[in-house]
Design an enzyme around this catalytic site. Structure first.
Site, PDB file in Angstrom:
ATOM      1  CB  CYS A 105      -1.038   0.046   1.207  1.00 33.70           C
ATOM      2  SG  CYS A 105      -2.127   1.438   1.196  1.00 33.70           S
ATOM      3  CB  CYS A 106       0.985   4.228   0.257  1.00 34.86           C
ATOM      4  SG  CYS A 106      -0.697   4.702   0.551  1.00 34.86           S
TER       5      CYS A 106
END
Length: 271
Positions: A105-106
Protein backbone atom coordinates in the site's frame (compact mmCIF):
# COMPACT_ATOMS: atom_id res chain seq x y z
CA UNK A 1 -26.32 4.29 34.45
CA UNK A 2 -25.02 0.73 34.01
CA UNK A 3 -26.90 -1.30 31.38
CA UNK A 4 -28.39 -4.39 33.06
CA UNK A 5 -27.53 -6.46 29.96
CA UNK A 6 -23.82 -5.86 30.44
CA UNK A 7 -23.44 -7.50 33.84
CA UNK A 8 -24.95 -9.98 36.23
CA UNK A 9 -24.42 -10.84 39.89
CA UNK A 10 -22.78 -13.94 41.32
CA UNK A 11 -22.77 -15.13 44.92
CA UNK A 12 -19.08 -15.14 45.81
CA UNK A 13 -17.08 -16.29 48.83
CA UNK A 14 -14.47 -13.62 49.56
CA UNK A 15 -11.51 -14.04 51.89
CA UNK A 16 -10.04 -11.00 53.58
CA UNK A 17 -7.08 -12.18 55.66
CA UNK A 18 -8.67 -14.79 58.00
CA UNK A 19 -12.25 -13.65 57.47
CA UNK A 20 -14.61 -15.16 54.89
CA UNK A 21 -17.65 -13.21 53.76
CA UNK A 22 -20.32 -13.97 51.16
CA UNK A 23 -21.33 -11.19 48.80
CA UNK A 24 -23.10 -10.64 45.51
CA UNK A 25 -20.33 -9.79 43.06
CA UNK A 26 -20.84 -7.96 39.73
CA UNK A 27 -19.63 -10.09 36.80
CA UNK A 28 -19.41 -9.08 33.12
CA UNK A 29 -21.85 -10.99 30.90
CA UNK A 30 -20.55 -13.11 28.02
CA UNK A 31 -22.78 -13.71 25.01
CA UNK A 32 -22.39 -15.59 21.71
CA UNK A 33 -23.78 -13.80 18.64
CA UNK A 34 -23.90 -15.65 15.31
CA UNK A 35 -24.01 -13.48 12.21
CA UNK A 36 -25.83 -14.71 9.10
CA UNK A 37 -25.21 -12.91 5.82
CA UNK A 38 -27.69 -13.45 3.00
CA UNK A 39 -28.95 -16.56 4.77
CA UNK A 40 -25.51 -18.14 5.35
CA UNK A 41 -23.71 -18.31 8.69
CA UNK A 42 -20.56 -16.22 8.56
CA UNK A 43 -19.13 -15.86 12.09
CA UNK A 44 -19.88 -16.18 15.77
CA UNK A 45 -18.66 -13.38 18.03
CA UNK A 46 -18.30 -13.74 21.79
CA UNK A 47 -19.28 -10.35 23.13
CA UNK A 48 -21.15 -8.22 25.67
CA UNK A 49 -24.87 -8.24 24.71
CA UNK A 50 -25.24 -4.46 24.31
CA UNK A 51 -25.26 -2.30 21.16
CA UNK A 52 -25.38 -5.43 19.02
CA UNK A 53 -26.53 -3.68 15.85
CA UNK A 54 -23.52 -1.37 16.03
CA UNK A 55 -21.31 -4.39 16.66
CA UNK A 56 -22.59 -6.23 13.58
CA UNK A 57 -22.24 -3.20 11.30
CA UNK A 58 -18.76 -2.36 12.57
CA UNK A 59 -17.63 -5.98 12.35
CA UNK A 60 -18.76 -6.28 8.71
CA UNK A 61 -17.00 -3.03 7.84
CA UNK A 62 -13.84 -4.12 9.64
CA UNK A 63 -13.94 -7.42 7.72
CA UNK A 64 -14.13 -5.50 4.46
CA UNK A 65 -17.54 -6.94 3.56
CA UNK A 66 -19.25 -3.53 3.53
CA UNK A 67 -17.90 -0.07 2.89
CA UNK A 68 -20.85 1.96 4.11
CA UNK A 69 -24.12 1.44 5.96
CA UNK A 70 -26.08 1.73 2.72
CA UNK A 71 -24.54 -1.59 1.57
CA UNK A 72 -26.91 -3.26 4.04
CA UNK A 73 -30.47 -3.97 2.93
CA UNK A 74 -31.58 -5.01 6.39
CA UNK A 75 -30.15 -6.08 9.74
CA UNK A 76 -32.18 -7.77 12.47
CA UNK A 77 -30.78 -8.88 15.81
CA UNK A 78 -32.50 -11.60 17.85
CA UNK A 79 -30.78 -11.23 21.21
CA UNK A 80 -32.87 -14.06 22.66
CA UNK A 81 -31.63 -16.69 20.18
CA UNK A 82 -28.25 -15.01 19.72
CA UNK A 83 -28.49 -14.42 15.97
CA UNK A 84 -28.03 -11.40 13.72
CA UNK A 85 -29.60 -11.66 10.28
CA UNK A 86 -28.02 -9.43 7.65
CA UNK A 87 -29.20 -8.98 4.07
CA UNK A 88 -26.86 -7.12 1.73
CA UNK A 89 -27.59 -5.50 -1.61
CA UNK A 90 -25.04 -7.83 -3.23
CA UNK A 91 -23.90 -11.45 -2.96
CA UNK A 92 -20.88 -12.40 -0.84
CA UNK A 93 -18.44 -15.19 -1.60
CA UNK A 94 -17.11 -16.83 1.56
CA UNK A 95 -13.47 -17.81 1.24
CA UNK A 96 -10.79 -19.18 3.53
CA UNK A 97 -9.82 -16.41 5.99
CA UNK A 98 -6.98 -18.06 7.92
CA UNK A 99 -4.13 -17.51 5.43
CA UNK A 100 -1.34 -15.04 6.05
CA UNK A 101 -1.30 -12.34 3.40
CA UNK A 102 1.32 -9.81 2.42
CA UNK A 103 -0.09 -6.57 1.08
CA UNK A 104 1.39 -3.50 -0.55
CA UNK A 105 0.00 0.00 0.00
CA UNK A 106 1.26 3.46 -0.86
CA UNK A 107 4.51 2.02 -2.18
CA UNK A 108 5.43 0.26 1.07
CA UNK A 109 5.35 -3.43 1.86
CA UNK A 110 3.08 -4.14 4.80
CA UNK A 111 2.39 -7.41 6.54
CA UNK A 112 -1.22 -8.39 7.23
CA UNK A 113 -2.81 -11.44 8.73
CA UNK A 114 -6.05 -11.41 6.72
CA UNK A 115 -6.91 -10.60 3.13
CA UNK A 116 -9.63 -8.25 4.42
CA UNK A 117 -6.95 -6.10 6.07
CA UNK A 118 -5.29 -5.52 2.71
CA UNK A 119 -8.57 -4.24 1.29
CA UNK A 120 -9.83 -2.16 4.22
CA UNK A 121 -6.77 -0.66 5.97
CA UNK A 122 -5.85 2.83 4.84
CA UNK A 123 -3.21 5.46 5.47
CA UNK A 124 -4.59 8.31 7.58
CA UNK A 125 -4.27 12.00 6.82
CA UNK A 126 -5.58 14.33 9.51
CA UNK A 127 -4.74 17.87 10.60
CA UNK A 128 -6.09 17.30 14.13
CA UNK A 129 -3.66 18.21 16.90
CA UNK A 130 -4.17 17.80 20.64
CA UNK A 131 -2.48 19.47 23.58
CA UNK A 132 -1.35 17.22 26.41
CA UNK A 133 -3.79 18.82 28.86
CA UNK A 134 -6.64 17.99 26.45
CA UNK A 135 -5.45 14.37 26.32
CA UNK A 136 -5.40 14.13 30.13
CA UNK A 137 -8.86 15.68 30.41
CA UNK A 138 -10.34 13.35 27.79
CA UNK A 139 -8.88 10.29 29.50
CA UNK A 140 -10.21 11.47 32.87
CA UNK A 141 -13.69 11.84 31.37
CA UNK A 142 -13.27 8.44 29.70
CA UNK A 143 -12.39 6.84 33.05
CA UNK A 144 -15.31 8.55 34.77
CA UNK A 145 -17.69 6.98 32.23
CA UNK A 146 -16.30 3.45 32.75
CA UNK A 147 -19.03 2.36 35.15
CA UNK A 148 -19.22 -1.27 34.02
CA UNK A 149 -15.46 -1.66 34.35
CA UNK A 150 -15.71 -0.15 37.81
CA UNK A 151 -18.38 -2.70 38.72
CA UNK A 152 -16.80 -5.78 37.12
CA UNK A 153 -13.20 -5.10 36.07
CA UNK A 154 -14.00 -7.35 33.11
CA UNK A 155 -14.69 -5.15 30.06
CA UNK A 156 -12.89 -2.91 27.61
CA UNK A 157 -14.08 0.48 26.46
CA UNK A 158 -13.63 2.46 23.24
CA UNK A 159 -14.64 6.08 22.77
CA UNK A 160 -14.85 8.69 20.03
CA UNK A 161 -13.93 12.25 20.96
CA UNK A 162 -13.15 15.71 19.67
CA UNK A 163 -10.43 17.71 21.38
CA UNK A 164 -13.10 18.99 23.80
CA UNK A 165 -15.42 16.10 24.66
CA UNK A 166 -16.31 12.43 24.25
CA UNK A 167 -19.17 11.95 21.80
CA UNK A 168 -19.73 8.19 22.13
CA UNK A 169 -18.34 5.25 24.10
CA UNK A 170 -18.97 1.50 23.94
CA UNK A 171 -17.99 -1.39 26.20
CA UNK A 172 -17.42 -5.08 25.56
CA UNK A 173 -15.59 -8.05 27.02
CA UNK A 174 -13.58 -8.10 23.79
CA UNK A 175 -11.40 -5.09 23.02
CA UNK A 176 -11.88 -5.62 19.27
CA UNK A 177 -15.66 -5.80 19.74
CA UNK A 178 -15.64 -2.45 21.55
CA UNK A 179 -13.89 -0.89 18.55
CA UNK A 180 -16.30 -2.58 16.13
CA UNK A 181 -19.26 -1.16 18.06
CA UNK A 182 -17.68 2.27 17.74
CA UNK A 183 -17.15 1.69 13.99
CA UNK A 184 -20.77 0.61 13.62
CA UNK A 185 -21.96 3.74 15.43
CA UNK A 186 -19.92 5.92 13.06
CA UNK A 187 -21.35 4.23 9.95
CA UNK A 188 -24.89 4.14 11.31
CA UNK A 189 -24.86 7.87 12.01
CA UNK A 190 -22.76 8.78 8.94
CA UNK A 191 -20.17 10.63 11.01
CA UNK A 192 -17.13 12.27 9.48
CA UNK A 193 -14.19 11.28 11.70
CA UNK A 194 -11.46 13.57 10.36
CA UNK A 195 -11.54 15.75 13.49
CA UNK A 196 -11.92 12.94 16.01
CA UNK A 197 -9.62 10.79 18.09
CA UNK A 198 -10.23 7.37 19.61
CA UNK A 199 -9.84 6.60 23.31
CA UNK A 200 -9.12 3.01 24.26
CA UNK A 201 -8.84 1.19 27.57
CA UNK A 202 -6.63 -1.69 26.48
CA UNK A 203 -3.26 -2.61 25.04
CA UNK A 204 -2.27 -1.22 21.62
CA UNK A 205 -1.87 -4.34 19.48
CA UNK A 206 -1.41 -4.56 15.72
CA UNK A 207 -5.06 -5.60 15.38
CA UNK A 208 -6.16 -2.50 17.28
CA UNK A 209 -4.09 -0.25 15.00
CA UNK A 210 -5.59 -1.93 11.93
CA UNK A 211 -9.12 -1.33 13.22
CA UNK A 212 -8.34 2.32 13.95
CA UNK A 213 -6.99 2.60 10.40
CA UNK A 214 -10.15 1.08 8.95
CA UNK A 215 -12.28 3.50 10.97
CA UNK A 216 -10.20 6.33 9.53
CA UNK A 217 -9.05 8.08 12.72
CA UNK A 218 -5.51 9.44 13.01
CA UNK A 219 -4.98 9.65 16.79
CA UNK A 220 -5.32 6.74 19.23
CA UNK A 221 -5.21 7.51 22.97
CA UNK A 222 -4.75 4.42 25.13
CA UNK A 223 -4.18 3.62 28.78
CA UNK A 224 -1.83 0.71 28.23
CA UNK A 225 1.28 -0.43 26.36
CA UNK A 226 1.89 -0.99 22.65
CA UNK A 227 3.56 -3.86 20.83
CA UNK A 228 6.38 -3.37 18.34
CA UNK A 229 4.31 -4.57 15.36
CA UNK A 230 1.54 -2.17 16.35
CA UNK A 231 3.99 0.73 16.32
CA UNK A 232 5.44 -0.30 12.95
CA UNK A 233 1.92 -0.35 11.50
CA UNK A 234 1.01 2.94 13.19
CA UNK A 235 4.12 4.59 11.76
CA UNK A 236 3.35 3.24 8.29
CA UNK A 237 -0.38 4.05 8.42
CA UNK A 238 0.34 7.56 9.79
CA UNK A 239 -1.53 6.99 13.05
CA UNK A 240 -0.42 8.80 16.21
CA UNK A 241 -0.23 6.13 18.92
CA UNK A 242 -0.28 7.43 22.50
CA UNK A 243 -0.02 5.02 25.42
CA UNK A 244 0.31 4.90 29.21
CA UNK A 245 -1.93 7.95 29.68
CA UNK A 246 -2.18 8.32 33.44
CA UNK A 247 -1.29 10.70 36.26
CA UNK A 248 -0.46 13.61 33.94
CA UNK A 249 2.01 11.55 31.91
CA UNK A 250 1.88 9.86 28.52
CA UNK A 251 4.06 8.31 25.82
CA UNK A 252 3.75 9.38 22.17
CA UNK A 253 5.20 6.59 20.03
CA UNK A 254 4.46 7.64 16.46
CA UNK A 255 3.77 10.86 14.53
CA UNK A 256 4.55 13.01 17.56
CA UNK A 257 3.69 16.26 15.77
CA UNK A 258 -0.02 15.77 16.50
CA UNK A 259 0.50 16.03 20.29
CA UNK A 260 1.63 19.41 21.62
CA UNK A 261 2.77 20.30 25.13
CA UNK A 262 0.04 22.08 27.10
CA UNK A 263 0.10 20.60 30.60
CA UNK A 264 -2.49 21.78 33.11
CA UNK A 265 -1.05 20.73 36.45
CA UNK A 266 -4.51 20.62 37.99
CA UNK A 267 -5.52 17.51 36.07
CA UNK A 268 -4.69 14.23 37.77
CA UNK A 269 -6.34 10.84 37.85
CA UNK A 270 -5.33 7.48 39.19
CA UNK A 271 -7.37 4.74 37.49
Amino acid sequence: MVDDKSLTYWTTAKYRQNLMITEEDAVAREFALTIEINGEQYATIVCTPTDLKELVIGFLASEGIIRKYEDIQSVMVDDYKGFAYVELHFPVEFTERTERWIGSCCGKSREFYLKQDVKAAKTITTKLQLQTNQVYQLMKEFDDQAEVFGETGGVHQAGLATEKQINAAFIDIGRHNALDKLFGHILLHKLSVKDYCILFSGRISSEVILKVSKIGVGILLAKSAPTDLALKLARDLQITAVGFIRNASLNVYTHENRIQNGLDEGIYFTK
